[in-house]
Design a protein around this motif. Structure first.
Motif, PDB file in Angstrom:
ATOM      1  N   GLY A  74       0.675  -1.261   0.098  1.00  0.00           N
ATOM      2  CA  GLY A  74      -0.030   0.003   0.107  1.00  0.00           C
ATOM      3  C   GLY A  74       0.814   1.175   0.113  1.00  0.00           C
ATOM      4  N   GLY A  75       2.065   1.185   0.555  1.00  0.00           N
ATOM      5  CA  GLY A  75       3.008   2.321   0.356  1.00  0.00           C
ATOM      6  C   GLY A  75       2.708   3.253   1.555  1.00  0.00           C
ATOM      7  N   ALA A  76       3.524   4.321   1.541  1.00  0.00           N
ATOM      8  CA  ALA A  76       3.371   5.357   2.563  1.00  0.00           C
ATOM      9  C   ALA A  76       1.879   5.851   2.651  1.00  0.00           C
ATOM     10  CB  ALA A  76       4.579   6.269   2.481  1.00  0.00           C
ATOM     11  N   ILE A  77       1.340   6.044   1.415  1.00  0.00           N
ATOM     12  CA  ILE A  77       0.187   7.026   1.319  1.00  0.00           C
ATOM     13  C   ILE A  77      -0.890   6.021   1.842  1.00  0.00           C
ATOM     14  CG2 ILE A  77      -1.523   7.745  -0.165  1.00  0.00           C
ATOM     15  CD1 ILE A  77       0.817   8.647  -1.955  1.00  0.00           C
ATOM     16  N   TRP A 102       4.629  15.883   2.201  1.00  0.00           N
ATOM     17  CA  TRP A 102       4.316  14.418   2.593  1.00  0.00           C
ATOM     18  C   TRP A 102       3.425  14.651   3.989  1.00  0.00           C
ATOM     19  CZ3 TRP A 102       3.170  11.426  -0.842  1.00  0.00           C
ATOM     20  CH2 TRP A 102       3.965  11.313  -1.930  1.00  0.00           C
ATOM     21  N   CYS A 148       7.123  13.408   9.833  1.00  0.00           N
ATOM     22  CA  CYS A 148       7.982  12.729   8.590  1.00  0.00           C
ATOM     23  C   CYS A 148       9.320  13.179   8.847  1.00  0.00           C
ATOM     24  CB  CYS A 148       7.256  13.429   7.443  1.00  0.00           C
ATOM     25  SG  CYS A 148       8.029  12.903   5.940  1.00  0.00           S
ATOM     26  N   ASN A 150      12.029  12.866   6.997  1.00  0.00           N
ATOM     27  CA  ASN A 150      12.780  13.395   5.780  1.00  0.00           C
ATOM     28  C   ASN A 150      11.670  13.609   4.737  1.00  0.00           C
ATOM     29  OD1 ASN A 150      15.423  14.051   4.249  1.00  0.00           O
ATOM     30  ND2 ASN A 150      14.309  12.551   2.920  1.00  0.00           N
ATOM     31  N   THR A 152      10.832  14.440   1.477  1.00  0.00           N
ATOM     32  CA  THR A 152      11.407  14.139   0.187  1.00  0.00           C
ATOM     33  C   THR A 152      11.317  15.112  -0.882  1.00  0.00           C
ATOM     34  OG1 THR A 152      10.621  11.593   0.883  1.00  0.00           O
ATOM     35  CG2 THR A 152      11.565  11.895  -1.550  1.00  0.00           C
ATOM     36  N   ASP A 177       7.197   8.726   9.458  1.00  0.00           N
ATOM     37  CA  ASP A 177       7.257   8.377   7.947  1.00  0.00           C
ATOM     38  C   ASP A 177       8.743   8.642   7.783  1.00  0.00           C
ATOM     39  OD1 ASP A 177       7.364   8.032   5.271  1.00  0.00           O
ATOM     40  OD2 ASP A 177       5.804   9.412   4.951  1.00  0.00           O
ATOM     41  N   SER A 179      10.044   7.257   4.793  1.00  0.00           N
ATOM     42  CA  SER A 179      10.250   6.415   3.690  1.00  0.00           C
ATOM     43  C   SER A 179      11.633   6.677   2.917  1.00  0.00           C
ATOM     44  CB  SER A 179       9.390   6.916   2.795  1.00  0.00           C
ATOM     45  OG  SER A 179       7.961   6.651   3.218  1.00  0.00           O
ATOM     46  N   SER A 180      12.126   8.178   2.805  1.00  0.00           N
ATOM     47  CA  SER A 180      13.233   8.482   2.146  1.00  0.00           C
ATOM     48  C   SER A 180      14.335   8.646   2.712  1.00  0.00           C
ATOM     49  CB  SER A 180      12.791   9.650   1.243  1.00  0.00           C
ATOM     50  OG  SER A 180      12.159  10.715   2.308  1.00  0.00           O
ATOM     51  N   GLN A 200      10.443   1.921  -1.951  1.00  0.00           N
ATOM     52  CA  GLN A 200      11.286   2.271  -3.293  1.00  0.00           C
ATOM     53  C   GLN A 200      12.172   3.429  -3.351  1.00  0.00           C
ATOM     54  OE1 GLN A 200       8.228   2.803  -2.280  1.00  0.00           O
ATOM     55  NE2 GLN A 200       7.034   4.724  -3.185  1.00  0.00           N
ATOM     56  N   LYS A 201      12.493   4.189  -2.114  1.00  0.00           N
ATOM     57  CA  LYS A 201      13.205   5.063  -2.115  1.00  0.00           C
ATOM     58  C   LYS A 201      14.832   4.502  -1.788  1.00  0.00           C
ATOM     59  CE  LYS A 201       9.818   7.829  -2.619  1.00  0.00           C
ATOM     60  NZ  LYS A 201       9.091   8.283  -1.452  1.00  0.00           N
TER      61      LYS A 201
END
Ligand SMILES: *Cc1c(COP(=O)(O)O)cnc(C)c1O
Length: 365
Positions: A74-77, A102, A148, A150, A152, A177, A179-180, A200-201
């Motif tokens: 589902g990803g971060a979103i 974000w 969050c 970082n 992005t 978060d 993610s990046s 994916q980062k």
């Protein structure tokens, strides 16, 4: 075959050694007679791949024993909804620290499930800084504080860990978060209630979402939370309640092993510091380019920059592409350029970028 220097914000560059190993194992994983994509997620081969990936991640981030690692989708979103659905419990309010595009999106989504208190926001600065913790206005009894760490898109990174114990509010779980920038720097997992990120980062292919969650935060999902997104269910089933993104987990596992060969997170952090310094020092020394983020909060992973003469943007991107430097166009909400320099981008790639930028400025300045 020739590979470019890829500065994409995500999906992003992966270590070449990982891609080569994956290519070699594509048709026959270690004598299994089949590739990883073709394996049952419940078979002994894949079970071993997932267990190794989890163990390596636990080692790399020194994840304490009372935290569970979940491989989700589902990803971060999607996590922006899944997190309040899991953590609100009987509480009414969740606190959000808004530092860029974000976290802004996260707080908007959370309003479907919670009353949102904006504890702090750097929007007035155009998202170029991180509000000091002393200025955060926490509500009396929030379910969690969302950060969050970082941003992005804006290129803003926390220069501190959001440790609520410093505010005398250590009982409130911090959600981050990452993610990046997960695995780009040493962190103290015990300061967080929940860490999450899309892969994916800095980890692997899109489709895999990583969640690291403290055990006491499991088991509080709202009744309408989809079973497959209830952290308790996912944890109880070893991330295999539903079919997990098996190939993504396998590639992430190869990236974790690559990171261990680099010397672990502290060693990659030192490289990331050197890469970021090279690029920011160049930007700061130039009157042709500029970065507008508060120096203390500049991201080591995502470096937005502008040409002072924006009329040259298209020429810059075209010349960069000719020089083998791609995906440098900034996010449309910020404009200008952005170089994402994740773990898998070597110093040589950043050096190539700086050399090109110096040359372009000399020709067009
Ligand atoms: C990329 C990114 C997201 C969105 O990830 P999706 O996989 O598209 O859901 C969210 N937060 C941060 C910090 C990101 O970098």
């Amino acid at each position: 075959m020739s590979r470019v220097w890829n500065f994409s914000a995500g999906p992003a560059v992966l270590p070449e050694a990982v891609l080569r190993q994956a290519a070699e194992e594509m048709l026959d994983w270690q004598g299994a007679g089949m590739g990883v994509m073709e394996m049952s997620h419940r078979g002994k081969e894949f079970t071993a791949i997932a267990a190794q990936a989890e163990a390596d991640l636990r080692e790399l981030l020194a994840v304490p024993a009372n935290y569970r690692i979940l491989f989700m989708q589902g990803g971060a979103i999607a996590a922006n909804a899944i997190i309040p659905m899991n953590l609100m419990g009987e509480r009414r309010v969740a606190d959000y620290v808004v530092t860029g595009a974000w976290s802004q999106k996260s707080q908007k989504e959370a309003r479907k499930y919670a009353e949102v208190n904006i504890a702090a926001s750097s929007e007035a600065s155009g998202f170029t800084t991180v509000p000091a913790m002393e200025a955060w206005r926490l509500s009396p009894d929030p379910a969690y504080v969302f950060t969050c760490t970082n941003e992005t898109i804006d290129g803003v990174e926390y220069p501190f860990e959001p440790d609520l114990a410093r505010l005398g509010r250590g009982e409130v779980p911090v959600v981050a978060d990452m993610s990046s920038h997960i695995l780009s720097r040493v962190i103290d997992v015990s300061k967080y209630g929940l860490i999450f990120g899309g892969a994916q980062k800095n980890i692997g292919p899109a489709g895999l979402t990583l969640v690291i969650v403290r055990e006491d935060l499991l088991g509080h999902a709202m009744p309408h939370c989809p079973t497959a997104f209830d952290f308790r269910t996912v944890a109880d089933n070893g991330s295999m309640y539903n079919t997990p993104p098996t190939y993504g987990i396998y590639i992430a596992g190869l990236v974790f092993q690559w990171l261990k060969r680099q010397g672990g997170v502290a060693a990659i952090e030192a490289q990331n510091v050197a890469k970021a310094k090279l690029l920011y020092d160049f930007l700061d020394g130039s009157d042709f380019y500029e970065n507008r983020v508060d120096r203390a909060c500049r991201s080591r992973m995502n470096v937005p920059f502008f040409l002072r003469d924006e009329a040259l943007n298209d020429a810059f991107l075209a010349a960069a592409k000719d020089a083998g430097l791609v995906q440098l166009k900034g996010h449309k909400s910020v404009g200008g350029m952005r170089a994402s320099i994740y773990n898998a981008m070597p110093l040589a790639g950043v050096q190539a970028l700086v050399d090109f930028m110096r040359d372009f400025a000399a020709r067009r300045g």
